[in-house]
Motif scaffolding. Structure first.
Motif, short mmCIF file in Angstrom:
data_model
loop_
_atom_site.label_atom_id
_atom_site.label_comp_id
_atom_site.label_asym_id
_atom_site.label_seq_id
_atom_site.Cartn_x
_atom_site.Cartn_y
_atom_site.Cartn_z
N ARG A 221 0.80 -1.22 -0.08
CA ARG A 221 0.08 -0.09 -0.27
C ARG A 221 0.78 1.12 -0.04
NH1 ARG A 221 -3.48 -0.91 5.39
NH2 ARG A 221 -4.53 0.94 4.48
N TYR A 222 0.51 2.30 -0.47
CA TYR A 222 1.00 3.62 -0.53
C TYR A 222 1.36 4.02 0.93
CZ TYR A 222 2.28 8.48 -1.14
OH TYR A 222 2.67 9.85 -1.21
N GLY A 223 2.69 4.35 1.06
CA GLY A 223 3.34 4.77 2.18
C GLY A 223 3.70 3.87 3.15
N CYS A 224 3.70 2.65 2.82
CA CYS A 224 4.23 1.38 3.98
C CYS A 224 5.47 1.52 3.82
CB CYS A 224 3.79 0.07 2.84
SG CYS A 224 4.38 -1.26 4.09
N GLU A 225 5.86 1.33 5.09
CA GLU A 225 7.23 1.47 5.71
C GLU A 225 7.86 0.12 5.75
OE1 GLU A 225 10.66 3.70 7.44
OE2 GLU A 225 8.86 4.46 6.66
#
Length: 430
Positions: A221-225
């Protein structure tokens, strides 16, 4: 949390989605707790593990559990948070002032942390899990087939433990652990892999290159670290100034043997190569013999488990090779092995299972060229002035930690060049 007997019943994608929903619901209780409540309950659980009659102590005491006893102490966890989060652990509870910053900050959980664990050292997964709990995230641990029962057993030990804080409020381990799930699915179950990845706000990957690359290549997902604890190797350097007497050399050998015996050299902070500088009263070859003696003594403190047939064959082949072309020190069984080659150079290919390669160097600064992003820890026995020069150069090449001999196995902060707790939070400003 899935019980131990069911851990290898791989979930369908639908049931995996249900598990994700359950840990998110369990996180609601976690969010009501203060950071001191969380460190308090973890401390109390870990103290229960120290009881000699505890089944976990009897089963895992010599395979990493006793290390966790120290790591999970409230004082130690509080210090980790202090070091990682702008010197104020209370930022995990509310907006707070922090050192040197003219506004208030709050550290919020990112959401769901998914941990892909390695089978060789399952205990290490508890280190990333506990930091996930401290930051009030929901946590899902994808356990391996090998030693996959370890994490569920440790999690089950939270049940029945109650911690009472200074205000008289009781914190229940059984409620806290509802924010955690341990699951298993096959490596090639790509639908389950993708589902877990796409529901993750942080992905933590432990293991070898193939294992971590599999996780990194999953859609996310977008922004996953991403937090990677991948394959790295470590070594020891002993300067001639620490070899001026046999007593001095024995001390170095003893401390080195401890570093090489913890976790059976499976940790990325475990030494495999020991570089010994020429020019001291004790030669590199003599040091190898002393190291063998020390490994035998350390074995009494840290008993060794069974070896697989493949590992046994690998060690026997190395012993034969060095008996013919170098020097090999070992007992009648497979408990430990020290190998010495006068012309050996560079970092040895790890064999694990308490197998050490002693290699002579004319000058310890030769070792700098062996350091890169795949080397993690250098255990050091050097004078203060030489140490400063050596550390400056090896850290510039990729080394993250330069502890004294005997302290290589300590999982401290920062780890692998990062403050892990900081990677598990999202900062807000007021």
């Amino acid at each position: 949390m899935r019980p131990e007997k069911d851990i290898f019943s791989a979930p369908s994608v639908n049931s995996l989605t249900g598990i994700i929903s359950l840990v998110k619901t369990g996180q609601e209780y976690l969010l009501t707790l203060g950071i001191d409540d969380i460190t308090g309950i973890i401390d109390k659980v870990s103290r229960s593990w120290s009881d000699r009659n505890n089944t976990l102590q009897q089963r895992f005491g010599s395979s990493g559990l006793n290390y966790l006893l120290y790591w999970f102490r409230k004082k130690h966890l509080s210090q980790i948070i202090h070091n990682s989060l702008r010197t104020n652990r209370k930022v995990l509870d509310s907006f707070c002032e922090t050192t040197g910053i003219p506004y208030k900050l709050k550290a919020n959980p990112r959401g769901i942390i998914s941990h892909w664990l390695a089978g060789n050292v399952p205990m290490l997964g508890m280190l990333s899990l506990v930091q996930g709990l401290l930051t009030k995230n929901a946590n899902i641990l994808k356990v391996p087939r090998q030693n996959g029962e370890v994490i569920p057993l440790l999690l089950n030990s939270f049940n029945g433990v109650v911690y009472e804080n200074e205000a008289g409020v009781q914190i229940h381990g059984s409620e806290l652990i509802k924010s955690v799930a341990a699951i298993y699915f096959e490596r090639d179950d790509m639908e389950a892999q993708k589902t877990l990845s796409l529901h993750s706000n942080v992905r933590v990957a432990w293991g070898g290159m193939d294992a971590v690359e599999l996780v990194m290549n999953l859609p996310r997902r977008y922004g996953c670290e991403d937090v990677i604890f991948g394959p790295r190797t470590s070594f020891i350097v002993i300067g001639k100034e620490f070899l001026e007497s046999y007593e001095q050399a024995k001390t170095c050998a003893s401390r080195s043997s401890i570093d090489a015996s913890i976790f059976e050299q499976q940790g990325c902070n475990s030494p495999h190569t020991v570089f010994v500088e020429k020019g001291g009263q004790v030669t590199p070859l003599e040091f190898a013999g002393l190291l063998g003696d020390a490994m035998a003594e350390t074995l009494k403190r840290f008993p060794k488990g069974e070896l697989s047939p493949g590992d046994t064959l690998k060690i026997l082949n190395l012993r034969t090779q060095y008996d013919m072309m170098g020097e090999a020190f070992y007992p009648s069984d497979m408990a430990w092995t020290v190998l010495y080659g006068e012309d050996d150079t560079g970092l040895a290919t790890p064999c694990f299972n308490r197998t050490l390669f002693v290699r002579p160097v004319d000058d310890v600064m030769e070792v700098v060229d062996y350091c890169n992003h795949l080397t993690q820890t250098a255990g050091i026995a050097l004078s203060e002035k030489r140490r400063e020069t050596f550390v400056s150069q090896v850290t510039a090449r990729g080394i993250d930690r330069c502890p004294d001999l005997g302290a290589m196995s300590s999982y401290d902060t920062p780890w692998d060049g990062m403050f892990v707790v900081d990677r598990f939070v999202r900062w807000s400003k007021l």
